[in-house]
Write a protein that holds these residues in place. Structure first.
Motif, PDB file in Angstrom:
ATOM      1  N   ARG A   1      -1.052  -5.838   3.590  1.00 22.74           N
ATOM      2  CA  ARG A   1      -2.386  -5.770   2.993  1.00 22.74           C
ATOM      3  C   ARG A   1      -3.270  -4.772   3.720  1.00 22.74           C
ATOM      4  O   ARG A   1      -4.235  -4.278   3.167  1.00 22.74           O
ATOM      5  CB  ARG A   1      -3.070  -7.133   3.036  1.00 22.74           C
TER       6      ARG A   1
ATOM      7  N   LEU B   1       0.793  -1.224   0.000  1.00 19.60           N
ATOM      8  CA  LEU B   1       0.000   0.000   0.000  1.00 19.60           C
ATOM      9  C   LEU B   1       0.825   1.273   0.000  1.00 19.60           C
ATOM     10  O   LEU B   1       0.282   2.353  -0.123  1.00 19.60           O
ATOM     11  CB  LEU B   1      -0.917   0.026   1.231  1.00 19.60           C
TER      12      LEU B   1
ATOM     13  N   ARG C   1      -6.068  -3.250   1.072  1.00 16.25           N
ATOM     14  CA  ARG C   1      -6.264  -3.632  -0.320  1.00 16.25           C
ATOM     15  C   ARG C   1      -7.576  -4.404  -0.402  1.00 16.25           C
ATOM     16  O   ARG C   1      -7.626  -5.592  -0.105  1.00 16.25           O
ATOM     17  CB  ARG C   1      -5.102  -4.503  -0.803  1.00 16.25           C
TER      18      ARG C   1
END
Length: 151
Positions: A120, A55, A140
């Motif tokens: 994530r 990210l 995500r």
């Protein structure tokens, strides 16, 4: 138009037809990436201070100027932020949605896997003019299991 069916299988359109595509990516991390993550951990590098693996680093994103003031996201550090986040999670209005009411350990047990994870999801404080005012989990969506139920 009928509402989307949250129980639909991947590749199923809201009307029951097929989208013809897989809408979820099952990411398998390479051995090399897993080794790099393990190396950072063994070196004592905290996940929240390392740019996000998937990210980016929300802490490096420029603040947004808003009418009430300057808003920024600050990656969570449990040693610094747990008391305020836990207090928020114990507010009845917040607890009804997050289901993290209880001692600080309940909130810590929710946040810690994200800090130690593969990038994530990154827990962040929303800060307005330097004052913590909200809790965010930047993630995500395409890698979340819930994504399999939405095109």
């Amino acid at each position: 138009m009928p509402p989307a069916d949250a129980s639909a299988e991947p590749g199923t359109a809201p009307d029951g037809g097929s989208t013809g595509v897989e809408d979820t990516l099952d990411l398998k991390l390479t051995e090399e990436l897993l080794a790099l993550i393990a190396e950072e951990r063994s070196a004592g590098t905290r996940r929240a201070t390392v740019p996000g693996d998937l990210l980016g680093d929300p802490g490096s994103w420029p603040p947004a100027r808003t009418t009430p003031g300057e808003f920024a996201l600050l990656p969570v550090r449990l040693d610094r932020d747990l008391p305020v986040i836990s207090r928020w999670m114990n507010d009845p209005a917040v607890a009804a949605f997050w289901e993290l009411a209880g001692p600080d350990s309940v909130t810590a047990d929710h946040i810690r896997p994200q800090l130690e994870g593969d990038g994530r999801s990154i827990p962040c404080l929303g800060v307005l003019d330097g004052i913590p005012m909200s809790y965010w989990e930047i993630y995500r969506a395409d890698l979340d299991p819930l994504a399999r139920h939405y095109p």
